[in-house]
Design a protein around this motif. Structure first.
Motif, PDB file in Angstrom:
ATOM      1  N   ARG A  38       0.854  -1.194   0.000  1.00  0.00           N
ATOM      2  CA  ARG A  38       0.000   0.000   0.000  1.00  0.00           C
ATOM      3  C   ARG A  38       0.884   1.236   0.000  1.00  0.00           C
ATOM      4  O   ARG A  38       1.469   1.587   1.029  1.00  0.00           O
ATOM      5  CB  ARG A  38      -0.898  -0.002   1.237  1.00  0.00           C
ATOM      6  CG  ARG A  38      -1.851   1.199   1.314  1.00  0.00           C
ATOM      7  CD  ARG A  38      -2.692   1.073   2.584  1.00  0.00           C
ATOM      8  NE  ARG A  38      -3.691   2.125   2.692  1.00  0.00           N
ATOM      9  CZ  ARG A  38      -3.507   3.287   3.322  1.00  0.00           C
ATOM     10  NH1 ARG A  38      -2.336   3.554   3.882  1.00  0.00           N
ATOM     11  NH2 ARG A  38      -4.478   4.184   3.388  1.00  0.00           N
ATOM     12  N   ASP A  78      -0.806   8.013   6.624  1.00  0.00           N
ATOM     13  CA  ASP A  78      -1.781   7.475   7.577  1.00  0.00           C
ATOM     14  C   ASP A  78      -1.376   6.089   8.063  1.00  0.00           C
ATOM     15  O   ASP A  78      -2.213   5.335   8.566  1.00  0.00           O
ATOM     16  CB  ASP A  78      -3.171   7.406   6.938  1.00  0.00           C
ATOM     17  CG  ASP A  78      -3.215   6.499   5.710  1.00  0.00           C
ATOM     18  OD1 ASP A  78      -2.127   6.124   5.216  1.00  0.00           O
ATOM     19  OD2 ASP A  78      -4.320   6.172   5.245  1.00  0.00           O
ATOM     20  N   SER A 117      -5.866   8.582  13.155  1.00  0.00           N
ATOM     21  CA  SER A 117      -6.846   7.662  12.585  1.00  0.00           C
ATOM     22  C   SER A 117      -6.154   6.384  12.137  1.00  0.00           C
ATOM     23  O   SER A 117      -4.938   6.353  11.907  1.00  0.00           O
ATOM     24  CB  SER A 117      -7.554   8.306  11.395  1.00  0.00           C
ATOM     25  OG  SER A 117      -6.708   8.292  10.259  1.00  0.00           O
ATOM     26  N   PRO A 132      -5.399   3.599   9.170  1.00  0.00           N
ATOM     27  CA  PRO A 132      -5.226   3.824   7.728  1.00  0.00           C
ATOM     28  C   PRO A 132      -6.578   3.953   7.029  1.00  0.00           C
ATOM     29  O   PRO A 132      -7.519   3.205   7.292  1.00  0.00           O
ATOM     30  CB  PRO A 132      -4.467   2.571   7.273  1.00  0.00           C
ATOM     31  CG  PRO A 132      -3.657   2.186   8.481  1.00  0.00           C
ATOM     32  CD  PRO A 132      -4.558   2.484   9.650  1.00  0.00           C
ATOM     33  N   LEU A 133      -6.684   4.929   6.145  1.00  0.00           N
ATOM     34  CA  LEU A 133      -7.958   5.260   5.525  1.00  0.00           C
ATOM     35  C   LEU A 133      -8.281   4.324   4.362  1.00  0.00           C
ATOM     36  O   LEU A 133      -7.389   3.799   3.690  1.00  0.00           O
ATOM     37  CB  LEU A 133      -7.926   6.701   5.012  1.00  0.00           C
ATOM     38  CG  LEU A 133      -7.644   7.796   6.053  1.00  0.00           C
ATOM     39  CD1 LEU A 133      -7.667   9.160   5.381  1.00  0.00           C
ATOM     40  CD2 LEU A 133      -8.653   7.744   7.188  1.00  0.00           C
ATOM     41  N   THR A 134      -9.573   4.136   4.129  1.00  0.00           N
ATOM     42  CA  THR A 134     -10.019   3.431   2.929  1.00  0.00           C
ATOM     43  C   THR A 134      -9.731   4.304   1.711  1.00  0.00           C
ATOM     44  O   THR A 134      -9.524   5.519   1.834  1.00  0.00           O
ATOM     45  CB  THR A 134     -11.523   3.146   3.000  1.00  0.00           C
ATOM     46  OG1 THR A 134     -12.221   4.403   2.995  1.00  0.00           O
ATOM     47  CG2 THR A 134     -11.872   2.360   4.262  1.00  0.00           C
ATOM     48  N   PRO A 135      -9.714   3.721   0.518  1.00  0.00           N
ATOM     49  CA  PRO A 135      -9.452   4.551  -0.679  1.00  0.00           C
ATOM     50  C   PRO A 135     -10.389   5.741  -0.804  1.00  0.00           C
ATOM     51  O   PRO A 135      -9.951   6.847  -1.140  1.00  0.00           O
ATOM     52  CB  PRO A 135      -9.629   3.553  -1.828  1.00  0.00           C
ATOM     53  CG  PRO A 135      -9.254   2.228  -1.235  1.00  0.00           C
ATOM     54  CD  PRO A 135      -9.764   2.278   0.175  1.00  0.00           C
ATOM     55  N   ASP A 136     -11.683   5.539  -0.539  1.00  0.00           N
ATOM     56  CA  ASP A 136     -12.625   6.655  -0.644  1.00  0.00           C
ATOM     57  C   ASP A 136     -12.347   7.722   0.405  1.00  0.00           C
ATOM     58  O   ASP A 136     -12.387   8.932   0.112  1.00  0.00           O
ATOM     59  CB  ASP A 136     -14.064   6.148  -0.498  1.00  0.00           C
ATOM     60  CG  ASP A 136     -14.526   5.368  -1.723  1.00  0.00           C
ATOM     61  OD1 ASP A 136     -13.849   5.448  -2.768  1.00  0.00           O
ATOM     62  OD2 ASP A 136     -15.551   4.665  -1.614  1.00  0.00           O
ATOM     63  N   ALA A 137     -12.070   7.280   1.639  1.00  0.00           N
ATOM     64  CA  ALA A 137     -11.792   8.241   2.710  1.00  0.00           C
ATOM     65  C   ALA A 137     -10.493   8.990   2.438  1.00  0.00           C
ATOM     66  O   ALA A 137     -10.379  10.192   2.714  1.00  0.00           O
ATOM     67  CB  ALA A 137     -11.726   7.523   4.057  1.00  0.00           C
ATOM     68  N   LEU A 138      -9.513   8.295   1.865  1.00  0.00           N
ATOM     69  CA  LEU A 138      -8.240   8.940   1.543  1.00  0.00           C
ATOM     70  C   LEU A 138      -8.429   9.984   0.446  1.00  0.00           C
ATOM     71  O   LEU A 138      -7.865  11.086   0.509  1.00  0.00           O
ATOM     72  CB  LEU A 138      -7.230   7.882   1.109  1.00  0.00           C
ATOM     73  CG  LEU A 138      -5.784   8.338   0.920  1.00  0.00           C
ATOM     74  CD1 LEU A 138      -5.232   8.963   2.191  1.00  0.00           C
ATOM     75  CD2 LEU A 138      -4.914   7.164   0.495  1.00  0.00           C
TER      76      LEU A 138
END
Length: 721
Positions: A532, A552, A565, A567-573
């Motif tokens: 990632r 993140d 936070s 690690p963010l999801t792709p949408d949240a990122l």
């Protein structure tokens, strides 16, 4: 709900969940001092009391708008409540506060009963565990015996070992040590640091003018200062590898920063106590003064936290300089000492209107630390950005060299060290290695170099691999990876099947990792099923500003006074990138270098790196307009913090530190408000007042660096007026 307005809101709750103990420590302030109220209280807190306390706390947090709440599970010995009851308590608190404000749960324990069942509960709720231990076995057993007169030492060490295992290491909050001047200070400190705690607190024994502390047989008038300064010297000699709250607090206040402990400094108390019967009390330490000293007459069934916040006894610990004795107000070290712990000022003749019973020791401790740090050479020119960066990088390299001295000969370290040296010998490799060492979170890990040899080696190996990828320098390196997430700073994270031995090979921009079972995975730093990469944001400002890293995932990114936070999801990122892009394109241009932005938990706002070194934390739900407004102030604070890291700006203890912060904040506020606005005029007026007071200080109070920084602030103020 009663009006919650108070000078300082209550943000910390000491929650007594069990009122008895399985040790019989003869220095215990709960059972061995003046207050005897514990005898009439329930042994274990009842469910209804927990529910009512959680409800009251949630109401208060919502009404006051608290940014976070800290709850410390306490006793007696809180572990005696048992894992099931502790889980119920954590559930009640978490449920009540989840939609109101972030909850920081902690527990203070002697550790005797600590088991995996307890720790599984604590892991579920993120409860940080602090253990009481007074040093080596000889020191600990002076006071900390069980009811049959047996040593507690080996049982506490078993608790430490359990906390150091991988599933629970992140829960270890630190060690609490009560000072006894009869113990060898170096032996005590070495025994505690050998356990690799994340923090040590040295606590003065609770005493009053009516019951003064034992002074030992050295004949010294300041035996507690002598004892602590001996440890300070040892701590400095070891590279300050474990944070020590008392020392960090004195160093902070001497440089104009905040106090970090209620025991020293003028910061107002924000502490409440709820006993097992639901009674509201003041600070526990008051039990050492007289029977009933902490009492308020309030409880959670008839009263709320807002009423407690207005109680005269609570307010008395929130009045700063006005709340200490006349003797203290005249003392030159009062900003650092703060009159000492409130309970330690008590006498039956004058109540709490006295200096601390440890007054002479506290003065000698602050003066001793000030003398020691003033003797260090000053950096005269760090007001220049390039010189400041060089000074900070020099510190990073010194910390790395100190790690080598500590770990030389240990498994995998020498290979890692030689890989770093090979990179440093090549011009391109050295450029990228320096960039990695200056990365805020690499710097964070180097600062906290007290972690285990395996952790330090793995971190430095990952730095070497990342630098080699950037430089496209061939590299092969193997080490023991302590977690599944192998993070390469500034690049991304590999998720391994399990912790264990890895061998990394760098060829150009490709990293191949061979695992202990012989399997191999590779990445060219592009996205993949097990790799990632980190995200960047291009800064289209026409000035050649390098991309902004959105990190993140770095395991050392928790450098903010707020929860980071996951690690963010792709949408949240993607949404987070849009938030940053909008904020940074709104006309605001960072006046200082900003390298990394890290997403924080929702509701935590905008936070600067605690060391001010190029990183910013932004809540995932922050509004772009709020970020744009607050960015100039936070980056100016970062600039000031970085200067304080690298140089002395003023004589320790001078009010110049506070005034520099006021002037810097004012300029940041004015920059955002824009020219000719009323808000800008107000901010510039505040800045002018601070600069006028700085200019009026005796010349000897500012160092050469401080005088240069003052002139820089004057020039910026003139530009904005």
């Amino acid at each position: 709900m009663t009006d919650p307005a108070a000078d300082t809101p209550l943000q910390q709750l000491v929650f007594k969940v069990h009122s008895r103990c399985d040790l019989a420590c003869d220095h215990c302030y709960v059972y061995e001092h003046a207050d005897r109220s514990w005898k009439a209280r329930p042994v274990v807190i009842q469910k209804g009391t927990v529910t009512q306390t959680a409800r009251r706390l949630a109401e208060y947090a919502g009404a006051v708008g608290l940014e976070s709440v800290s709850v410390i599970l306490h006793g007696g010995e809180p572990l005696l409540a048992g894992p099931a009851r502790l889980r119920e308590i954590c559930t009640e608190l978490t449920t009540a506060l989840t939609d109101i404000t972030p909850l920081d749960l902690r527990i203070h324990t002697n550790g005797i009963q600590l088991s995996r069942r307890h720790l599984d509960v604590f892991a579920e709720f993120g409860v940080r565990v602090s253990l009481s231990l007074d040093g080596d076995k000889l020191a600990n057993d002076r006071h900390r015996l069980d009811r049959r007169g047996r040593s507690s030492y080996d049982r506490v060490l078993r608790a430490v070992d359990l906390l150091q295992t991988p599933p629970y290491r992140h829960l270890f909050g630190g060690l609490l040590c009560t000072v006894d001047v009869r113990n060898d200070p170096v032996a005590v400190h070495d025994a505690l640091t050998a356990l690799d705690p994340p923090r040590i607190d040295y606590l003065l024994p609770h005493s009053t003018w009516d019951n003064p502390p034992p002074r030992g047989d050295s004949g010294s008038q300041t035996p507690y200062a002598d004892w602590l300064l001996t440890i300070f010297d040892r701590w400095t000699e070891q590279g300050r590898k474990v944070p020590v709250r008392t020392f960090d607090s004195v160093l902070s206040t001497l440089h104009g920063g905040p106090s970090l402990t209620e025991a020293m400094g003028l910061a107002p108390s924000d502490l409440a106590v709820v006993e097992t019967d639901g009674t509201f009390e003041q600070a526990d330490s008051l039990k050492t003064a007289y029977d009933g000293a902490p009492a308020t007459g309030y409880d959670v069934f008839r009263n709320d936290f807002a009423e407690l916040a207005r109680h005269p006894g609570v307010r008395a610990r929130q009045t700063g300089l006005a709340g200490v004795s006349e003797t203290c107000r005249r003392c030159p070290v009062v900003q650092s000492c703060g009159g000492g712990l409130y309970a330690h000022r008590y006498s039956s003749e004058n109540g709490f209107d006295n200096p601390s019973v440890f007054c002479a020791d506290l003065r000698a401790l602050v003066d001793g630390i000030a003398d020691r740090i003033t003797e260090r050479a000053l950096f005269p020119g760090v007001h220049d950005p390039d010189e400041l960066s060089f000074a900070l990088l020099k510190q990073d390299r010194e910390r790395l060299a100190a790690a080598n001295e500590r770990l030389a000969g240990r498994p995998d370290w020498d290979e890692t060290w030689h890989a770093l040296l090979r990179l440093d010998a090549d011009d391109d490799g050295a450029t990228h290695l320096n960039r990695l060492l200056a990365h805020p979170y690499v710097r964070s890990s180097l600062r906290r170099s007290g972690q285990s040899g395996t952790t330090t080696t793995a971190r430095c190996a990952s730095v070497a691999v990342a630098a080699a990828v950037h430089a496209q320098a061939p590299l092969q390196l193997s080490w023991e990876q302590p977690s599944r997430e192998l993070h390469l700073p500034s690049l991304g994270t590999m998720t391994l099947p399990a912790p264990g031995r890895v061998e990394a090979t760098v060829t150009g921009r490709t990293v191949s990792v061979r695992l202990a079972d012989g399997s191999t995975s590779a990445t060219d730093t592009g996205p993949g099923p097990w790799w990632r990469p980190l995200t960047t944001l291009e800064m289209s400002d026409g000035n050649g500003t390098p991309p902004l890293l959105i990190d993140d995932a770095d395991p050392w990114r928790a450098v903010y006074a707020a929860e980071v936070s996951a690690p963010l999801t792709p949408d949240a990122l993607a949404a987070f990138r849009d938030l940053l892009r909008t904020a940074l394109s709104s006309g605001t241009r960072p006046p200082l270098p900003l390298a990394v932005v890290t997403p924080l938990a929702a509701g935590t706002g905008v936070r600067g790196d605690e060391h001010g070194l190029g990183a910013l934390g932004v809540a995932v739900d922050a509004e772009p307009a709020v970020l744009a407004r607050e960015l100039p102030r936070h980056l100016r604070r970062a600039r000031l913090a970085a200067l304080r890291e690298a140089a002395h700006l003023h004589v320790p203890g001078s009010r110049a530190g506070e005034l520099f912060a006021e002037a810097s904040d004012g300029l940041g506020d004015a920059e955002h408000a824009g020219p000719s606005s009323a808000a800008a005029a107000s901010a510039l007026a505040r800045t002018e007042r601070a600069l006028t007071r700085l200019t009026g200080l005796p010349a000897r109070e500012l160092t050469e660096s401080g005088a240069a920084f003052l002139e820089e602030l004057h020039a910026e103020w003139r530009r904005l007026v």
